[in-house]
Design a protein around this motif. Structure first.
Motif, PDB file in Angstrom:
ATOM      1  N   LEU A 182      -2.287  -6.454 -35.812  1.00 30.80           N
ATOM      2  CA  LEU A 182      -3.118  -5.436 -35.159  1.00 30.80           C
ATOM      3  C   LEU A 182      -4.431  -6.027 -34.658  1.00 30.80           C
ATOM      4  N   VAL A 183      -5.022  -6.901 -35.427  1.00 27.51           N
ATOM      5  CA  VAL A 183      -6.291  -7.532 -35.031  1.00 27.51           C
ATOM      6  C   VAL A 183      -6.087  -8.385 -33.789  1.00 27.51           C
TER       7      VAL A 183
ATOM      8  N   ALA B 202      -6.636  -9.261 -27.930  1.00 25.68           N
ATOM      9  CA  ALA B 202      -5.985  -9.491 -26.638  1.00 25.68           C
ATOM     10  C   ALA B 202      -6.323  -8.376 -25.646  1.00 25.68           C
ATOM     11  N   MET B 203      -6.302  -7.130 -26.124  1.00 27.95           N
ATOM     12  CA  MET B 203      -6.640  -6.008 -25.245  1.00 27.95           C
ATOM     13  C   MET B 203      -8.096  -6.083 -24.780  1.00 27.95           C
ATOM     14  N   ALA B 204      -8.989  -6.466 -25.692  1.00 24.28           N
ATOM     15  CA  ALA B 204     -10.405  -6.584 -25.316  1.00 24.28           C
ATOM     16  C   ALA B 204     -10.599  -7.655 -24.258  1.00 24.28           C
ATOM     17  N   LEU B 205      -9.925  -8.799 -24.459  1.00 23.56           N
ATOM     18  CA  LEU B 205     -10.017  -9.875 -23.467  1.00 23.56           C
ATOM     19  C   LEU B 205      -9.435  -9.437 -22.123  1.00 23.56           C
ATOM     20  N   GLY B 206      -8.305  -8.710 -22.212  1.00 20.50           N
ATOM     21  CA  GLY B 206      -7.688  -8.236 -20.968  1.00 20.50           C
ATOM     22  C   GLY B 206      -8.592  -7.270 -20.222  1.00 20.50           C
ATOM     23  N   LEU B 207      -9.225  -6.350 -20.943  1.00 18.40           N
ATOM     24  CA  LEU B 207     -10.146  -5.406 -20.303  1.00 18.40           C
ATOM     25  C   LEU B 207     -11.349  -6.120 -19.700  1.00 18.40           C
ATOM     26  N   PHE B 208     -11.816  -7.155 -20.390  1.00 16.69           N
ATOM     27  CA  PHE B 208     -12.948  -7.926 -19.872  1.00 16.69           C
ATOM     28  C   PHE B 208     -12.577  -8.612 -18.558  1.00 16.69           C
TER      29      PHE B 208
END
Length: 317
Positions: free
Chosen positions: A9-10, A15-21
């Motif tokens: 989960l972490v 990965a999602m945070a990096l993708g959004l960035f």
């Protein structure tokens, strides 16, 4: 037993945070690029609109007062026979300021004024206040063959000593010894705001059917102003620049040597631009104009030398 591999989960959250960035960065670049393209496009359009408007007006003003073989003379009923009339004419101030020469006064082939709440010309009632209205009358070349005359145009038939003004549908067609046929044109330039709020440069030009007919020329022209270059010493050079409204009726009617005309156009885009200067002040001959709507604007100018510079009483009745 084989262990299943996967993301925790972490790891998924990272990965999602990096993708959004990354996505945000890409979108930011796209938006900035799109705004830059729109900004550049609007200014390119300003340049093109100004180029077209100035070309049209410079050509007309440079030829003001060209009468074919009679160039250098004032058209009047002593030297020119008028066989036509104009319905829906464009009449300005002065004794002789319609499309065709009248009984008295100097025939004004070049005339301008500043539009106010009390318009000085019958066909420019909706012109924007503060902008100038400019009229030009001239013969247009090349000379025409009698078989090529257009029934919806007016013509000046001229030789070195006299002329005939007539409509193209006149029968029989007038003739003069050693005379040539030139299209005769009266055009009035002014700025008007369309129903959608966008200002446009218009003209009214002379036709047999309809008289002075309105036609839209260039979108985005918001202000038209001019100054007159006057030669007061007779040496052919400009001694001073004068605003049209500073000339009295007596000066327009009397001997006045105009050498050049300086044109000033404020041209604007069609919509607000976040990259444009949000407040803007442009200095024109008739005062400073201030804007705070974020719509891109530029001031353009050009000077035109007159082909037939002398406005005089020569030959006046």
């Amino acid at each position: 037993m084989r262990r299943n591999l996967g993301l925790t989960l972490v790891e998924m959250m990272i990965a999602m945070a990096l993708g959004l960035f990354v996505l945000g960065s890409v979108l930011g670049v796209f938006v900035a690029s799109s705004s830059s393209v729109s900004h550049t496009g609007q200014y390119n359009q300003l340049q093109e609109s100004a180029r077209l408007a100035l070309r049209l007006m410079k050509e007309e003003i440079a030829q003001a007062g060209f009468w074919g073989e009679l160039t250098g003379d004032s058209l009047n009923l002593g030297s020119v026979q008028v066989l036509a009339a104009v319905g829906n004419d464009c009449i300005g101030d002065g004794d002789n300021n319609g499309s065709l020469p009248g009984q008295r006064g100097h025939f004004r082939f070049l005339w301008a004024y500043r539009q106010t709440a009390s318009p000085k010309m019958t066909c420019a009632q909706e012109a924007l206040e503060g902008s100038h209205v400019v009229q030009i009358k001239r013969a247009m070349g090349p000379a025409q063959d009698i078989a090529g005359l257009d029934s919806n145009r007016y013509y000046l038939l001229a030789n070195a000593s006299r002329g005939v003004l007539f409509a193209g549908d006149t029968l029989p067609v007038p003739t003069l010894t050693q005379g040539r046929y030139w299209e005769f044109q009266h055009r009035v330039f002014y700025v008007e705001r369309r129903d959608d709020g966008v200002p446009v440069l218009k003209w009214r030009q002379l036709y047999v059917n309809g008289g002075m007919v309105e036609e839209e020329l260039v979108e985005g022209v918001e202000t038209l102003q001019l100054r007159l270059g006057v030669d007061s010493t007779g040496d052919g050079a400009v001694d001073s620049y004068i605003l049209p409204d500073l000339l009295s009726h007596e000066q327009w009617e009397g001997a006045l040597t105009l050498v050049s005309v300086s044109l000033f156009l404020v041209v604007r885009g069609v919509e607000a631009d976040p990259l444009a200067q949000q407040t803007l002040a442009l200095t024109l001959p008739d005062g400073t104009l201030s804007f705070d709507d974020g719509i891109p604007r530029r001031l353009f100018s050009a000077t035109v030398m007159l082909r037939n510079p002398v406005l005089s009483l020569r030959g006046q009745l």
